[in-house]
Design a protein around this motif. Structure first.
Motif, PDB file in Angstrom:
ATOM      1  N   GLN A  21      -5.136   6.030  -1.677  1.00  0.00           N
ATOM      2  CA  GLN A  21      -4.188   4.939  -1.586  1.00  0.00           C
ATOM      3  C   GLN A  21      -4.326   4.031  -2.801  1.00  0.00           C
ATOM      4  O   GLN A  21      -5.392   3.952  -3.422  1.00  0.00           O
ATOM      5  N   PHE A  22      -3.238   3.366  -3.114  1.00  0.00           N
ATOM      6  CA  PHE A  22      -3.257   2.408  -4.213  1.00  0.00           C
ATOM      7  C   PHE A  22      -2.313   1.267  -3.892  1.00  0.00           C
ATOM      8  O   PHE A  22      -1.424   1.383  -3.055  1.00  0.00           O
TER       9      PHE A  22
ATOM     10  N   ALA B 213      -7.311   1.038  -6.318  1.00  0.00           N
ATOM     11  CA  ALA B 213      -7.109   2.356  -5.725  1.00  0.00           C
ATOM     12  C   ALA B 213      -8.386   2.760  -5.009  1.00  0.00           C
ATOM     13  O   ALA B 213      -9.493   2.412  -5.435  1.00  0.00           O
TER      14      ALA B 213
ATOM     15  N   ARG C 265       0.821  -1.209   0.000  1.00  0.00           N
ATOM     16  CA  ARG C 265       0.000   0.000   0.000  1.00  0.00           C
ATOM     17  C   ARG C 265       0.854   1.257   0.000  1.00  0.00           C
ATOM     18  O   ARG C 265       1.817   1.371   0.752  1.00  0.00           O
TER      19      ARG C 265
ATOM     20  N   TYR D 226     -11.216  -1.678  -8.186  1.00  0.00           N
ATOM     21  CA  TYR D 226     -10.260  -2.765  -8.017  1.00  0.00           C
ATOM     22  C   TYR D 226     -10.322  -3.724  -9.206  1.00  0.00           C
ATOM     23  O   TYR D 226     -11.341  -3.817  -9.901  1.00  0.00           O
TER      24      TYR D 226
ATOM     25  N   ARG E  10      -0.003   5.379   0.394  1.00  0.00           N
ATOM     26  CA  ARG E  10      -1.109   6.249   0.772  1.00  0.00           C
ATOM     27  C   ARG E  10      -0.634   7.698   0.867  1.00  0.00           C
ATOM     28  O   ARG E  10       0.417   7.985   1.426  1.00  0.00           O
TER      29      ARG E  10
END
Length: 321
Positions: free
Chosen positions: A128-129, A167, A115, A185, A117
């Motif tokens: 976040q991604f 994300a 992650r 997603y 963020r």
């Protein structure tokens, strides 16, 4: 850009370093842990990465009989096993936060979370991604450190896709107690591969809205969520409910057993959640339903709804210091 890339590179180095260790299925778990600890120490000594390491070990004991031991003539059975060993590495670089979470036990290993963020907007949304936990069902979002049973509820196991690449954005309003989350997603859950029939990316869209109020010794939480998932023509996969017993070979629920299965164009899910705590008492309840859209409009499953609920009450009396 360096602020973002340096911790990512460090976390990828941890993953690459750990992978050969975790892949040794025939090696005892204690030996895996010792090797991983030694390799992590070497990386941690590099102060330029500004990394924080941590983790936990969870051990489970299960004792079950009756329906859970149907393949053993119903005789009682038990097992003591390492539920999981989780280790993580985190980094905080200004407005950017990074996390890598590894999960491994006997015969199993995976990267659970990767992650990145952004937290640059004060009191604003956080973006976040990476490989993230989708905001679906309260019980599925609760850490295994805090769930009040050995295993998660059947509703959580059936409806939640858990961690998926994508994300998301979320924001918590402290004054009102409201929180929202939205995300997109790759849908490689529930039997789908993440690709459609034309080999294009198949996506899932999720949203969740919650409200909570806290006071000393009391908490009230209400929420709802929904998701739309492009199944890309995949057949809906079986979801096996553990019934809060992890190691029993027999599962109590399999909605495809002895019934119809079909290729799906899409699937929609919605759910409601409630939690209430008063001192040592905790009440948790959820209701969720899904609607199926099959490729074949004549299928008996086209437009079918599958629903379930979960209700639990627990009491924990912590000794006063």
């Amino acid at each position: 850009m360096k602020t973002i890339l340096k911790p990512i590179a460090a976390m990828l180095l941890v993953a690459v370093t750990a992978s050969p260790v975790l892949a040794q299925q025939d090696e005892p778990l204690a030996s895996k842990v010792a090797k991983l600890k030694e390799q992590v120490k070497k990386l941690q000594s590099n102060k330029s990465f500004n990394l924080e390491f941590g983790g936990r070990v969870q051990l489970d004991f299960n004792h079950f009989s009756g329906a859970y031991s149907a393949d053993n003539n119903g005789d009682a059975a038990s097992d003591f096993f390492p539920r999981r060993i989780r280790t993580y590495v985190e980094s905080d670089q200004g407005d950017w936060e990074h996390k890598l979470l590894l999960d491994f036990a006997e015969g199993d290993a995976e990267i659970v979370t990767v992650r990145v963020r952004y937290t640059g907007w004060k009191n604003g949304p956080r973006f976040q991604f990476g490989k993230l936990r989708e905001d679906i069902t309260l019980n599925a979002l609760t850490s295994s450190k805090h769930i009040n049973t050995v295993e998660r509820s059947s509703v959580a196991d059936t409806f939640s896709p858990y961690f998926r690449w994508g994300a998301s954005a979320y924001q918590y309003f402290k004054d009102s107690g409201f929180r929202y989350a939205v995300g997109v997603y790759k849908n490689d859950a529930f039997g789908a591969s993440g690709r459609d029939q034309d080999d294009r990316l198949a996506l899932a869209y999720s949203g969740r809205l919650t409200w909570s109020q806290h006071s000393p010794g009391n908490t009230l939480h209400l929420g709802g969520w929904g998701s739309y998932r492009d199944m890309g023509g995949a057949t809906l996969g079986n979801r096996l409910a553990r019934g809060e017993v992890r190691e029993a070979k027999v599962r109590l629920v399999d909605y495809a057993a002895g019934g119809e299965t079909a290729a799906l164009d899409s699937m929609s899910q919605v759910g409601l959640e409630l939690a209430y705590q008063h001192k040592s008492f905790m009440l948790e309840a959820e209701y969720a339903t899904r609607s199926l859209d099959t490729l074949d409009p004549t299928s008996v499953l086209d437009g079918a709804d599958i629903s379930g609920y979960h209700l639990s009450l627990s009491y924990c009396n912590s000794p006063k210091k």
